[in-house]
Design a protein around this motif. Structure first.
Motif, PDB file in Angstrom:
ATOM      1  N   ASP A  98       0.837  -1.209   0.000  1.00  0.00           N
ATOM      2  CA  ASP A  98       0.000   0.000   0.000  1.00  0.00           C
ATOM      3  C   ASP A  98       0.869   1.254   0.000  1.00  0.00           C
ATOM      4  O   ASP A  98       0.617   2.204  -0.752  1.00  0.00           O
ATOM      5  N   ARG A  99       1.885   1.256   0.846  1.00  0.00           N
ATOM      6  CA  ARG A  99       2.790   2.408   0.921  1.00  0.00           C
ATOM      7  C   ARG A  99       3.610   2.542  -0.361  1.00  0.00           C
ATOM      8  O   ARG A  99       3.860   3.659  -0.838  1.00  0.00           O
ATOM      9  N   ALA A 100       4.032   1.416  -0.911  1.00  0.00           N
ATOM     10  CA  ALA A 100       4.808   1.453  -2.157  1.00  0.00           C
ATOM     11  C   ALA A 100       3.979   2.061  -3.283  1.00  0.00           C
ATOM     12  O   ALA A 100       4.463   2.895  -4.062  1.00  0.00           O
ATOM     13  N   ALA A 101       2.699   1.661  -3.347  1.00  0.00           N
ATOM     14  CA  ALA A 101       1.822   2.201  -4.381  1.00  0.00           C
ATOM     15  C   ALA A 101       1.586   3.692  -4.183  1.00  0.00           C
ATOM     16  O   ALA A 101       1.614   4.483  -5.138  1.00  0.00           O
ATOM     17  N   GLU A 102       1.369   4.083  -2.938  1.00  0.00           N
ATOM     18  CA  GLU A 102       1.168   5.506  -2.630  1.00  0.00           C
ATOM     19  C   GLU A 102       2.386   6.323  -3.048  1.00  0.00           C
ATOM     20  O   GLU A 102       2.263   7.410  -3.627  1.00  0.00           O
ATOM     21  N   LEU A 103       3.559   5.812  -2.761  1.00  0.00           N
ATOM     22  CA  LEU A 103       4.802   6.488  -3.120  1.00  0.00           C
ATOM     23  C   LEU A 103       4.896   6.679  -4.634  1.00  0.00           C
ATOM     24  O   LEU A 103       5.211   7.780  -5.113  1.00  0.00           O
ATOM     25  N   LEU A 104       4.620   5.635  -5.375  1.00  0.00           N
ATOM     26  CA  LEU A 104       4.754   5.696  -6.829  1.00  0.00           C
ATOM     27  C   LEU A 104       3.733   6.633  -7.461  1.00  0.00           C
ATOM     28  O   LEU A 104       4.042   7.359  -8.413  1.00  0.00           O
ATOM     29  N   ILE A 105       2.513   6.621  -6.935  1.00  0.00           N
ATOM     30  CA  ILE A 105       1.477   7.489  -7.491  1.00  0.00           C
ATOM     31  C   ILE A 105       1.780   8.959  -7.184  1.00  0.00           C
ATOM     32  O   ILE A 105       1.653   9.836  -8.050  1.00  0.00           O
ATOM     33  N   ASN A 106       2.214   9.223  -5.950  1.00  0.00           N
ATOM     34  CA  ASN A 106       2.494  10.607  -5.554  1.00  0.00           C
ATOM     35  C   ASN A 106       3.738  11.169  -6.235  1.00  0.00           C
ATOM     36  O   ASN A 106       3.829  12.381  -6.466  1.00  0.00           O
TER      37      ASN A 106
END
Length: 475
Positions: free
Chosen positions: A371-379
């Motif tokens: 979840d955090r990895a995805a948030e990082l990539l999107i942001n």
């Protein structure tokens, strides 16, 4: 209940000895290793002496061979070595340990020429000789050779330890050598180093001397290094940390790998304060591959000194600098209950803001936080470096199932890089990534501010429609 056709000893015994003998002849036909194994078994059935003769004959053949051991031949050759090694131990050693010991030393003496014949995969061959060194222990205990013979033979072997094949020899022979034998072996090695007159290998000397002299000097230097390595092992066997340290020139003690070796032995000797001094004096570069080992050693030393708060602070500093998940895990384990939750949240915030996007991404994947990895990539999608496929490919694989949008952004970054930079060797992979994006698209409920798959493909064709090499792979 096992079927009567299952291959096991009980079912095969039912065939009878005559039929089994016929089958063995058929199976061994065209299989040289199997034939040698059967001949060795037949020799052993006559007597251990006959088995010893058969092994000695085969060892002579191996010693005389000169052909290269290619990767195709390696497995069969290793099997052959194991047949001879086990034959020495099992068929000769059980009733004639003196003869078995002589044979095992002969077997060990084959190591260097065999390893030099290997074109690849010599680690597996070296492991055979590690096992042979271990076999020496019970053979020496049973045969009880004189101390002088054992010391001289061990010395000769150690001086030929060019590939680390005899690294287990000293630890194996320690019980038989005893304190006195170890000390005499150490003196013998030290005397060799003192009398060794290795040639100065400066450029001027190399230019002046002939090839034979130069090769002789190289051999001398190599033997010196081997002898120093043996003295390190002896110091460990004797538990003499000062003798261990003495083998390092003062300037080499500042090398991280040397400092780590010395520090760990000082800790074992209850001299942790000296260990910390050694580590702190080491010249550790930020880009050294062994920096993590140095950091681990320093933490262990601080713990041994009872300076637990400093150890914790150092763990946190290591995590902050490199975002290595192992340090954070170790840090959190040491915290009281509930404090770890707050510390983890702080660590996540640090990773999210880290200027190195890929380091942060790797941390979240290692932390098993997709979840955090995805948030990082999107942001921070604009920071994704499509050239770093070694990080991005496994990240896309890890996120595809639970976070298809984030995985798509990663795949698009690699596609854009390959196509825009004209990296034709990556076109095939980029086309595969585009196909994966098409598979993920129906599972993305909302592309948000990002292009839909159709829009992205249309733009790709508009901007790079002439990259025929890429589009040929897409079809």
């Amino acid at each position: 209940m096992a079927s009567k056709t299952t291959l096991n000893a009980k079912n095969l015994e039912a065939l009878g000895t005559e039929r089994l003998a016929q089958l063995l002849i058929e199976v061994s036909n065209g299989n040289a290793a199997a034939k040698r194994k059967l001949r060795l078994e037949l020799a052993g059935a006559q007597s251990p002496k006959e088995a010893g003769r058969a092994i000695a004959k085969r060892l002579t053949s191996i010693a005389n061979a000169k052909s290269a051991i290619t990767w195709k031949k390696r497995k069969a050759f290793i099997d052959e070595l194991q047949i001879q090694r086990l034959g020495i131990v099992e068929q000769v050693g059980s009733s004639d340990p003196e003869q078995a010991l002589i044979l095992m030393w002969r077997f060990i003496g084959l190591a260097n020429p065999i390893i030099e014949r290997c074109q690849s995969g010599d680690d597996e061959v070296i492991e055979v000789f590690h096992e042979a060194c271990v076999d020496l222990g019970p053979l020496v205990a049973a045969a009880k050779p004189s101390a002088d013979v054992l010391i001289d033979t061990a010395f000769d072997a150690l001086c030929e330890n060019m590939y680390g094949q005899f690294d287990k020899l000293i630890s194996t022979l320690t019980p038989a050598l005893g304190a006195n034998g170890l000390d005499r072996l150490r003196q013998k090695l030290e005397a060799f180093l003192e009398t060794s007159n290795a040639t100065d290998l400066s450029t001027d000397v190399i230019l002046r001397q002939n090839t034979a002299e130069y090769m002789q000097s190289i051999a001398e230097r190599r033997k010196q290094r081997i002898a120093k390595s043996a003295l390190l092992q002896l110091a460990d066997a004797q538990g003499d940390v000062d003798a261990f340290i003495a083998q390092f020139e003062p300037w080499t003690r500042t090398l991280p790998e040397s400092a780590i070796l010395i520090a760990r032995r000082l800790v074992d000797a209850d001299r942790a304060t000296e260990a910390l001094d050694i580590l702190d004096a080491a010249d550790v570069d930020e880009d050294d591959w062994d920096r993590m080992d140095w950091q681990d050693a320093r933490i262990d030393v601080l713990e041994a000194m009872g300076r637990k708060e400093e150890a914790q602070a150092f763990r946190w500093a290591c995590f902050e600098r490199d975002l290595w998940a192992d340090y954070l895990r170790a840090y959190l384990r040491k915290l009281p209950d509930f404090d770890d939750i707050e510390a983890e949240e702080k660590a996540v915030a640090i990773a999210m803001a880290d200027p190195e996007l890929l380091a942060a991404l790797q941390f979240f994947l290692d932390w098993q936080s997709p979840d955090r990895a995805a948030e990082l990539l999107i942001n921070r999608h604009s920071e994704i470096d499509g050239n770093r496929f070694e990080y991005l490919t496994p990240a896309a694989d890890a996120l595809a199932e639970s976070h298809p949008l984030a995985a798509t952004l990663v795949l698009r970054a690699m596609i854009d890089f390959a196509v825009s930079k004209g990296r034709s060797k990556r076109y095939r992979h980029a086309a595969r990534h585009l196909a994966t994006c098409a598979e993920l698209a129906p599972r993305i409920e909302d592309f948000g501010a990002f292009e839909t798959h159709e829009t992205y493909v249309a733009r790709l064709k508009s901007q790079h429609g002439r990259k025929s090499g890429f589009w040929a792979n897409v079809g």
